[in-house]
Write an enzyme that holds these catalytic residues in place. Structure first.
Site, PDB file in Angstrom:
ATOM      1  N   THR A   1      38.361  44.810  46.376  1.00 44.74           N
ATOM      2  CA  THR A   1      37.477  45.943  46.667  1.00 44.74           C
ATOM      3  C   THR A   1      37.241  46.061  48.173  1.00 44.74           C
ATOM      4  OG1 THR A   1      36.375  45.295  44.603  1.00 44.74           O
ATOM      5  CG2 THR A   1      35.289  46.979  45.929  1.00 44.74           C
ATOM      6  N   TRP A   2      37.012  44.930  48.795  1.00 45.40           N
ATOM      7  CA  TRP A   2      36.745  44.898  50.243  1.00 45.40           C
ATOM      8  C   TRP A   2      37.982  45.331  51.035  1.00 45.40           C
ATOM      9  CZ3 TRP A   2      35.292  39.697  53.095  1.00 45.40           C
ATOM     10  CH2 TRP A   2      34.684  40.003  54.324  1.00 45.40           C
TER      11      TRP A   2
ATOM     12  N   SER B   1      33.864  33.712  40.303  1.00 45.49           N
ATOM     13  CA  SER B   1      33.719  35.163  40.392  1.00 45.49           C
ATOM     14  C   SER B   1      34.365  35.824  39.176  1.00 45.49           C
ATOM     15  CB  SER B   1      34.370  35.654  41.690  1.00 45.49           C
ATOM     16  OG  SER B   1      34.251  37.038  41.800  1.00 45.49           O
TER      17      SER B   1
ATOM     18  N   ARG C   1      41.859  33.681  48.486  1.00 48.26           N
ATOM     19  CA  ARG C   1      40.491  33.160  48.552  1.00 48.26           C
ATOM     20  C   ARG C   1      40.470  31.769  47.941  1.00 48.26           C
ATOM     21  NH1 ARG C   1      35.264  36.113  45.605  1.00 48.26           N
ATOM     22  NH2 ARG C   1      33.706  35.176  46.964  1.00 48.26           N
TER      23      ARG C   1
ATOM     24  N   HIS D   1      48.189  44.013  41.501  1.00 53.83           N
ATOM     25  CA  HIS D   1      47.906  42.595  41.227  1.00 53.83           C
ATOM     26  C   HIS D   1      49.212  41.858  40.887  1.00 53.83           C
ATOM     27  CE1 HIS D   1      43.618  42.891  41.352  1.00 53.83           C
ATOM     28  NE2 HIS D   1      43.445  43.473  40.202  1.00 53.83           N
TER      29      HIS D   1
ATOM     30  N   LYS E   1      39.662  39.239  41.925  1.00 53.83           N
ATOM     31  CA  LYS E   1      38.442  38.575  42.433  1.00 53.83           C
ATOM     32  C   LYS E   1      38.634  37.832  43.760  1.00 53.83           C
ATOM     33  CE  LYS E   1      35.791  39.836  40.340  1.00 53.83           C
ATOM     34  NZ  LYS E   1      35.482  41.303  40.327  1.00 53.83           N
ATOM     35  N   THR E   2      39.662  38.202  44.480  1.00 54.19           N
ATOM     36  CA  THR E   2      39.874  37.564  45.783  1.00 54.19           C
ATOM     37  C   THR E   2      39.422  38.446  46.952  1.00 54.19           C
ATOM     38  OG1 THR E   2      42.123  38.413  45.842  1.00 54.19           O
ATOM     39  CG2 THR E   2      41.836  36.156  45.026  1.00 54.19           C
ATOM     40  N   GLY E   3      38.965  39.682  46.645  1.00 51.26           N
ATOM     41  CA  GLY E   3      38.525  40.563  47.718  1.00 51.26           C
ATOM     42  C   GLY E   3      39.225  41.913  47.716  1.00 51.26           C
TER      43      GLY E   3
HETATM   44  P1  A3P Z   1      31.699  37.237  44.230  1.00 52.00           P
HETATM   45  O1  A3P Z   1      31.767  37.362  42.753  1.00 52.00           O
HETATM   46  O2  A3P Z   1      31.968  35.832  44.696  1.00 52.00           O
HETATM   47  O3  A3P Z   1      30.456  37.772  44.809  1.00 52.00           O
HETATM   48  P2  A3P Z   1      37.623  41.816  43.793  1.00 52.00           P
HETATM   49  O4  A3P Z   1      37.249  42.953  44.647  1.00 52.00           O
HETATM   50  O5  A3P Z   1      39.007  41.293  44.037  1.00 52.00           O
HETATM   51  O6  A3P Z   1      37.333  42.089  42.360  1.00 52.00           O
HETATM   52  O7  A3P Z   1      36.693  40.607  44.234  1.00 52.00           O
HETATM   53  C1  A3P Z   1      35.323  40.626  43.953  1.00 52.00           C
HETATM   54  C2  A3P Z   1      34.626  39.660  44.861  1.00 52.00           C
HETATM   55  O8  A3P Z   1      34.572  40.216  46.186  1.00 52.00           O
HETATM   56  C3  A3P Z   1      33.194  39.432  44.421  1.00 52.00           C
HETATM   57  O9  A3P Z   1      32.884  38.098  44.845  1.00 52.00           O
HETATM   58  C4  A3P Z   1      32.472  40.493  45.237  1.00 52.00           C
HETATM   59  O10 A3P Z   1      31.086  40.248  45.371  1.00 52.00           O
HETATM   60  C5  A3P Z   1      33.212  40.388  46.558  1.00 52.00           C
HETATM   61  N1  A3P Z   1      33.086  41.587  47.381  1.00 52.00           N
HETATM   62  C6  A3P Z   1      33.108  42.877  46.990  1.00 52.00           C
HETATM   63  N2  A3P Z   1      32.959  43.699  48.040  1.00 52.00           N
HETATM   64  C7  A3P Z   1      32.827  42.917  49.122  1.00 52.00           C
HETATM   65  C8  A3P Z   1      32.594  43.176  50.510  1.00 52.00           C
HETATM   66  N3  A3P Z   1      32.485  44.421  50.975  1.00 52.00           N
HETATM   67  N4  A3P Z   1      32.514  42.130  51.344  1.00 52.00           N
HETATM   68  C9  A3P Z   1      32.619  40.867  50.885  1.00 52.00           C
HETATM   69  N5  A3P Z   1      32.811  40.544  49.592  1.00 52.00           N
HETATM   70  C10 A3P Z   1      32.917  41.557  48.711  1.00 52.00           C
END
Ligand code: A3P
Length: 341
Positions: free
Chosen positions: A93-94, A177, A169, A146, A89-91
């Site tokens: 996916t991004w 999150s 994050r 992870h 949940k720190t980003g």
């Molecule tokens: P929030 O729940 O605060 O919205 P991970 O990918 O490590 O599981 O983290 C998920 C978090 O990254 C979620 O945060 C999600 O919405 C956010 N996230 C996913 N894709 C993103 C993107 N393209 N840009 C910015 N934040 C993103």
């Protein structure tokens, strides 16, 4: 640059996630895991009933523990391997999307890019969720993990020149999150976990791959000691100046953006493609699912919630914010690291 292809292709990854590729090493790992499991300390789980503590880190007993043991015991790294390392949940996916798009920028056009039809996790697999032999993947392999830096085998961190891109994050945003995400995945027969409970567990370090602060500090210290091997990024910086961070990422990955690419706006195209607004509105990310392991199936839409900085504060009481800030100051004291941009 054409030799730098995604490793492996998305079909192979989905077979891998579906557990269709198997090996005797997985069996061995599973047996060893079953042997040690009864003796491990237990804590309350977020998504599963329990977490277990192994070598100081809290893990789901079925998936994450086996994954870590398999990596420590059997994974054969290559010096060309690149890992995206994150705490959940720190980003993740991004960062997966940005890395995949950066590395493959000469291979795919932006109009028919794989990220338009495949969730980022389908383009870049988790090392520890692939209980398989990754030997067949072409080099350079692009994988995510992870696993805390300090628990990675020396073969990955010392003996080979593997590279790691890490993203951290603000813990308040990570906690909220994670709490919302895990409750969505929590089986119906288990009562949802309350925010108060999740907060307490997170502060005590009892969360997947926690304690969070130890996870961050492990990669932070490694990035200070070997900056050529470990790139340390912050979600908040990426939000504030995505193009600057993507250029740093390209440089670190050995694929710096040329002046011509910069003037043609390639960096901005990548930022746009991987933006929350774009990815979260794609059909594949609104309606398809991802099979992360034989036991974990996730709706892709759950990977995209709000994607904002500071959203955690609106869920937490002043008291909670004070406590988590105090823990953070204590843990990071003397490290030179501060959260945020
Ligand atoms: P929030 O729940 O605060 O919205 P991970 O990918 O490590 O599981 O983290 C998920 C978090 O990254 C979620 O945060 C999600 O919405 C956010 N996230 C996913 N894709 C993103 C993107 N393209 N840009 C910015 N934040 C993103």
């Amino acid at each position: 640059m054409d030799s730098f292809l995604p490793s492996p292709d998305c079909d192979t990854i989905s077979k891998t996630y579906n557990g269709q590729i198997d090996s005797h090493l997985v069996q061995k790992t599973n047996e060893r895991c079953r042997e040690i499991l009864p003796n491990l300390p237990r804590g309350k789980g977020w998504m599963t009933e329990h977490l277990v503590q192994y070598q100081g880190v809290w893990l789901t007993p079925n998936v994450a523990l086996k994954g870590l043991m398999w990596v420590q015991g059997h994974f054969k790294p290559r010096s060309t391997d690149i890992f995206l390392a994150t705490f959940p949940k720190t980003g993740t996916t991004w960062l997966k999307a940005l890395t995949f798009a950066t590395i493959n920028r000469t291979r795919y056009g932006f109009a028919d890019h794989p990220l338009l039809t495949t969730v980022p996790h389908g383009c870049l697999p988790f090392l520890e969720a692939c209980p398989n032999d990754l030997d067949g993947f072409p080099s350079p392999r692009l994988l995510s993990t992870h696993i805390p830096y300090t628990l990675l085998p020396n073969s990955m961190t010392v003996n080979q020149s593997c590279r790691f891109a890490y993203i951290c994050r603000d813990p308040k945003d990570v906690l909220v999150s994670k709490w919302l995400f895990m409750n969505k995945l929590r089986p119906k027969e288990l009562a949802p976990i309350s925010l108060e409970e999740a907060f307490e567990l997170f502060c005590q370090g009892i969360s997947h791959y926690g304690p969070y602060w130890d996870h961050v500090l492990g990669y932070w210290k490694a990035s200070l000691e070997t900056p050529e091997k470990v790139l340390f990024l912050k979600y908040e910086e990426l939000k504030e100046e995505p193009s600057v961070v993507v250029k740093r990422l390209g440089e670190f990955l050995g694929h710096p953006f040329s002046l011509e690419e910069e003037s043609k706006g390639v960096v901005e195209e990548i930022v746009k493609l991987c933006s929350f607004e774009n990815l979260s509105n794609l059909e594949v990310n609104k309606s398809s699912v991802l099979k992360l392991s034989t036991q974990i199936i996730v709706d892709n839409r759950h990977f995209f919630r709000k994607g904002k900085v500071g959203d955690g504060r609106s869920y937490l009481t002043d008291e909670m914010i004070k406590r988590i800030n105090e823990i953070t100051s204590e843990k990071l004291l003397g490290s030179g690291l501060v959260f945020g941009s």
